[in-house]
Design an enzyme around this catalytic site. Structure first.
Site, PDB file in Angstrom:
ATOM      1  N   ASP A 111       3.038  -1.451   3.457  1.00  0.00           N
ATOM      2  CA  ASP A 111       1.723  -2.500   3.811  1.00  0.00           C
ATOM      3  C   ASP A 111       1.359  -3.062   2.178  1.00  0.00           C
ATOM      4  O   ASP A 111       0.173  -2.441   1.640  1.00  0.00           O
ATOM      5  CB  ASP A 111       0.026  -1.956   4.162  1.00  0.00           C
ATOM      6  CG  ASP A 111      -0.371  -2.278   5.065  1.00  0.00           C
ATOM      7  OD1 ASP A 111      -0.679  -4.404   4.440  1.00  0.00           O
ATOM      8  OD2 ASP A 111      -1.154  -1.814   5.676  1.00  0.00           O
ATOM      9  N   ASP A 324       0.796 -10.446   2.817  1.00  0.00           N
ATOM     10  CA  ASP A 324       0.678  -9.639   3.526  1.00  0.00           C
ATOM     11  C   ASP A 324       1.533  -8.107   4.479  1.00  0.00           C
ATOM     12  O   ASP A 324       2.378  -8.886   5.735  1.00  0.00           O
ATOM     13  CB  ASP A 324      -0.824  -9.939   4.292  1.00  0.00           C
ATOM     14  CG  ASP A 324      -1.670  -8.263   4.899  1.00  0.00           C
ATOM     15  OD1 ASP A 324      -0.694  -7.128   4.558  1.00  0.00           O
ATOM     16  OD2 ASP A 324      -2.321  -8.232   5.314  1.00  0.00           O
TER      17      ASP A 324
END
Length: 450
Positions: A111, A324
């Site tokens: 992430d 992201d």
């Protein structure tokens, strides 16, 4: 030297001479749980190529990008895809080993919207730590992290979707089964209160973001900083960068380098944009966006042409945007979605062909030979940003937009766009830690690497 080999090198050299970087001159103009942040929605089919926009040509072609020897110049991490059709939801995760002897095999979300590393601990007993998850069992290489009072450090990590309770410690992590990262700070979750996690198959998060206020306060070093400061990659002749590639079925992280087979064409140039790290995210500057209507029915069969683009663009007022890997959808500034993109609607899959191409104008990596601001343009076609999925109940194909208004910009401190996995399926994206920049190149669809 074999004559065939000479011919191959000659052909590659000719391709290098023909390459150019695409840019546009413009004189006018935290707490991370990413899948959390926004509702994630299902499955995307990506195709079409990046439109070539030729405003200026440069000659400094990086030959290593073209001639690099695939698996020898990076560590391959395979990403598995999990679809949860009932929720129109999808996520990608990869395997790591934890412990000096690789005792624990864990699935994690990689992430870039987080700087935290945490995994489920075997003492986690609540329903969200269910049987589909692997849980960490303490190894001989585990070391506690102590607080200022000399007690084992216990923390709560809050997300928009809930929180976890964890104790902190250190252990060895292996990536790609061969890259060893010793003494990594890890939070071991003993209680999880994030309902959406119950159906996911991953067991924790490896944050690939930057240092933020929370990590400074807790005195922990982000994962990417460990790789760089301890020269874990460069000591093995890798770069402090990673590529992120997604397809309809799986994905890959190329840690330490790139693989040209993941590009739409092997010699296609990567275009770069500078990164700001102030918010802890991989933050880029999106200067504006515009719509371009084309005949999408025939777009896949058209020959690509060089197009001169007008300098003006719609300025959406939100420059700070993040890339992201932990968020599925694309999130637009609310004002942009409610005004300039208000006609971006779809009720059935046939309407996809009436939607425009969306062209993002992004600040380019600094080029001193050009006056004014250099702008790169990234094109998303309806095939990129419309999500197709099969309604299992009716066995029918359905379509929804993969772009939604950002209702949570105040909570996650992002005033611009959030480009999640819908975007990343269209572009093989390179995150360069050393030079603080991100590179984009059109992905080749559904590549399988060994």
């Amino acid at each position: 030297m074999n004559k065939n080999i000479i011919q191959i090198y000659l052909f590659v050299f000719i391709l290098l001479l023909k390459q150019h970087i695409v840019i546009l001159k413009n004189e006018e103009f935290t707490n991370p749980y990413s899948i959390r942040k926004k509702d994630i929605k299902a499955i995307v089919n990506v195709n079409n190529k990046l439109k070539s926009i030729n405003i200026h040509k440069l000659d400094n072609i990086n030959k290593k990008d073209l001639l690099g020897s695939y698996n020898e110049n990076y560590i391959l991490i395979k990403l598995k895809k999990q679809d949860i059709f009932s929720k129109k939801l999808s996520t990608y995760y990869g395997e790591v080993q934890i412990g000096e002897q690789s005792e624990n095999n864990m699935n994690v979300l990689f992430d870039t919207g987080s700087s935290q590393v945490w995994i489920l601990n075997d003492t986690c007993k609540n329903s969200l730590c269910n049987n589909i998850h692997s849980k960490y069992k303490r190894t001989k290489s585990f070391v506690y992290k102590y607080d200022k009072k000399g007690l084992p450090s216990v923390i709560e990590i809050f997300y928009l979707s809930g929180k976890i309770v964890a104790f902190e410690g250190y252990d060895t992590i292996y990536l790609g089964k061969k890259l060893k990262i010793p003494h990594t700070n890890i939070s071991f979750a003993t209680k999880v209160d994030i309902p959406i996690l119950e159906e996911f198959k991953w067991d924790g998060i490896i944050g690939l973001g930057f240092q933020n206020g929370d990590s400074i306060k807790r005195g922990i070093k982000p994962f990417l900083d460990i790789l760089k400061d301890d020269k874990i990659l460069t000591n093995k002749n890798y770069k402090n960068q990673f590529g992120y590639y997604l397809s309809d079925k799986e994905g890959y992280i190329t840690l330490g380098g790139i693989d040209n087979r993941l590009k739409n064409t092997p010699d296609e140039e990567i275009i770069w944009t500078p990164v700001s790290t102030e918010m802890g995210y991989w933050t880029i500057q999106i200067m504006g966006i515009r719509k371009e209507y084309v005949n999408n029915h025939f777009e896949e069969n058209k020959e690509e042409e060089e197009v001169i683009v007008k300098y003006e663009a719609f300025h959406d007022g939100g420059k700070n945007s993040i890339i992201d890997t932990g968020t599925y959808l694309i999130y637009a500034p609310k004002n942009t979605m409610e005004n300039y993109l208000k006609d971006l609607k779809i009720n059935n899959c046939d309407e996809k062909y009436n939607l425009p191409h969306l062209i993002f104008q992004i600040k380019s990596d600094e080029i001193k030979t050009i006056k004014g601001s250099a702008i790169i343009e990234i094109v998303l076609t309806p095939n990129d940003y419309v999500i197709e999925y099969v309604d299992k109940k009716n066995n029918t194909k359905e379509c929804i937009l993969g772009i939604q208004p950002d209702e949570q910009s105040e909570e996650d401190n992002v005033d611009g766009w959030t480009l999640g996995q819908v975007f990343l399926k269209a572009y093989y994206t390179i995150f360069d830690k050393d030079n603080l920049k991100i590179g984009f190149v059109r992905s080749k669809r559904n590549v399988t690497l060994r």
